[in-house]
Design a protein around this motif. Structure first.
Motif, PDB file in Angstrom:
ATOM      1  N   PHE A   6       0.847  -1.185   0.000  1.00  0.00           N
ATOM      2  CA  PHE A   6       0.000   0.000   0.000  1.00  0.00           C
ATOM      3  C   PHE A   6       0.884   1.238   0.000  1.00  0.00           C
ATOM      4  O   PHE A   6       1.792   1.366   0.826  1.00  0.00           O
ATOM      5  CB  PHE A   6      -0.918   0.037   1.220  1.00  0.00           C
ATOM      6  CG  PHE A   6      -1.754   1.286   1.267  1.00  0.00           C
ATOM      7  CD1 PHE A   6      -2.857   1.424   0.436  1.00  0.00           C
ATOM      8  CD2 PHE A   6      -1.417   2.340   2.099  1.00  0.00           C
ATOM      9  CE1 PHE A   6      -3.610   2.595   0.445  1.00  0.00           C
ATOM     10  CE2 PHE A   6      -2.168   3.508   2.121  1.00  0.00           C
ATOM     11  CZ  PHE A   6      -3.277   3.634   1.292  1.00  0.00           C
ATOM     12  N   ILE A   7       0.596   2.144  -0.928  1.00  0.00           N
ATOM     13  CA  ILE A   7       1.344   3.393  -1.030  1.00  0.00           C
ATOM     14  C   ILE A   7       0.467   4.522  -0.515  1.00  0.00           C
ATOM     15  O   ILE A   7      -0.642   4.729  -1.009  1.00  0.00           O
ATOM     16  CB  ILE A   7       1.784   3.661  -2.477  1.00  0.00           C
ATOM     17  CG1 ILE A   7       2.654   2.509  -2.978  1.00  0.00           C
ATOM     18  CG2 ILE A   7       2.530   4.986  -2.577  1.00  0.00           C
ATOM     19  CD1 ILE A   7       3.043   2.607  -4.428  1.00  0.00           C
ATOM     20  N   THR A   8       0.953   5.226   0.482  1.00  0.00           N
ATOM     21  CA  THR A   8       0.123   6.236   1.126  1.00  0.00           C
ATOM     22  C   THR A   8      -0.244   7.356   0.161  1.00  0.00           C
ATOM     23  O   THR A   8       0.500   7.709  -0.746  1.00  0.00           O
ATOM     24  CB  THR A   8       0.830   6.855   2.342  1.00  0.00           C
ATOM     25  OG1 THR A   8       2.029   7.505   1.921  1.00  0.00           O
ATOM     26  CG2 THR A   8       1.145   5.795   3.391  1.00  0.00           C
ATOM     27  N   HIS A   9      -1.422   7.899   0.393  1.00  0.00           N
ATOM     28  CA  HIS A   9      -1.914   9.040  -0.364  1.00  0.00           C
ATOM     29  C   HIS A   9      -2.870   9.781   0.556  1.00  0.00           C
ATOM     30  O   HIS A   9      -3.279   9.250   1.588  1.00  0.00           O
ATOM     31  CB  HIS A   9      -2.634   8.570  -1.635  1.00  0.00           C
ATOM     32  CG  HIS A   9      -2.912   9.666  -2.612  1.00  0.00           C
ATOM     33  ND1 HIS A   9      -1.915  10.433  -3.164  1.00  0.00           N
ATOM     34  CD2 HIS A   9      -4.080  10.142  -3.126  1.00  0.00           C
ATOM     35  CE1 HIS A   9      -2.454  11.328  -3.994  1.00  0.00           C
ATOM     36  NE2 HIS A   9      -3.769  11.174  -3.974  1.00  0.00           N
ATOM     37  N   GLN A  10      -3.198  11.001   0.197  1.00  0.00           N
ATOM     38  CA  GLN A  10      -4.182  11.734   0.987  1.00  0.00           C
ATOM     39  C   GLN A  10      -5.352  12.172   0.115  1.00  0.00           C
ATOM     40  O   GLN A  10      -5.196  12.408  -1.082  1.00  0.00           O
ATOM     41  CB  GLN A  10      -3.553  12.936   1.687  1.00  0.00           C
ATOM     42  CG  GLN A  10      -3.053  14.027   0.758  1.00  0.00           C
ATOM     43  CD  GLN A  10      -2.492  15.210   1.525  1.00  0.00           C
ATOM     44  OE1 GLN A  10      -2.555  15.264   2.749  1.00  0.00           O
ATOM     45  NE2 GLN A  10      -1.936  16.180   0.799  1.00  0.00           N
TER      46      GLN A  10
END
Length: 205
Positions: A6-10
């Motif tokens: 999982f690659i963080t994003h906002q």
């Protein structure tokens, strides 16, 4: 179970840190903290908190680009894009005890990363994605088939993680090409229940 990074994003409702915590609660055990445009001072406290949480959950925690920060907080590793520090230089800085992933779009990229002793490759993009700027050419299913076949022919056995706009329904066909894992962000965060979306991805046959 499908290996998922999982690659963080906002979003307008979910922060970078919250996105990682949602993924962990859905069973993800491989988190990449990516906060493009933020300073190290902004990233470090979030990275330290997420590292501690990943340790509790038995998850691997890597940070995008920030080699010195990874060394300072003793994260599990770093992921390096094509414009970031070269893998070989990062290996000199970090030594052998850290995971180093590299981004690839072509078989030439993969050959270079293999020579430089990367531990895994994030290969893509599969299709258009809004979570990353300056996209490389799209690969699609046929692109992955060709790359995996060439890797096999050349005896390159680095784990290959497909990335870029991947949705749940894409996973069986992607895995059938021979890729080892998938990376997601938007497919989880845009779902009605991000936690459930992650669990569904991981538990696919």
């Amino acid at each position: 179970m499908v290996p998922v990074q999982f690659i963080t994003h906002q979003t307008d409702k979910i922060s970078y840190e919250e996105s990682a915590l949602l993924a962990l609660s859905g069973g993800c055990r491989w988190i990449q903290l990516r906060m493009k445009g933020a300073s190290d001072a902004e990233v470090e406290p979030i990275a330290r908190r997420l590292l501690a949480r990943c340790r509790e959950e038995g998850a691997v925690f890597v940070v995008d680009d920030r080699v010195e920060l990874v060394k300072a907080i003793e994260a599990d590793g770093v992921h390096l894009g094509r414009g970031d520090m070269p893998v070989a230089e990062a290996r000199r800085v970090l030594g052998e005890g850290f995971i180093i992933g590299g981004t690839a779009n072509t078989i030439d990229d993969i050959r270079r990363l293999h020579r430089e002793s990367a531990d895994y490759i994030g290969c893509g993009p599969f299709r258009y994605t809004e979570t990353k700027a300056n996209l490389a050419p799209l690969l699609g299913i046929e692109g992955y088939r060709a790359i995996v076949a060439q890797m096999y022919q050349e005896g390159i056995s680095l784990p290959l993680c497909a990335i870029g706009g991947i949705q749940r329904e894409d996973v069986p066909e992607l895995l059938a090409t021979g890729v080892n894992a998938i990376a997601v962000s938007g497919a989880v965060l845009k779902a009605p229940s991000p936690r459930q979306a992650m669990a569904d991805l991981i538990n696919m046959a």
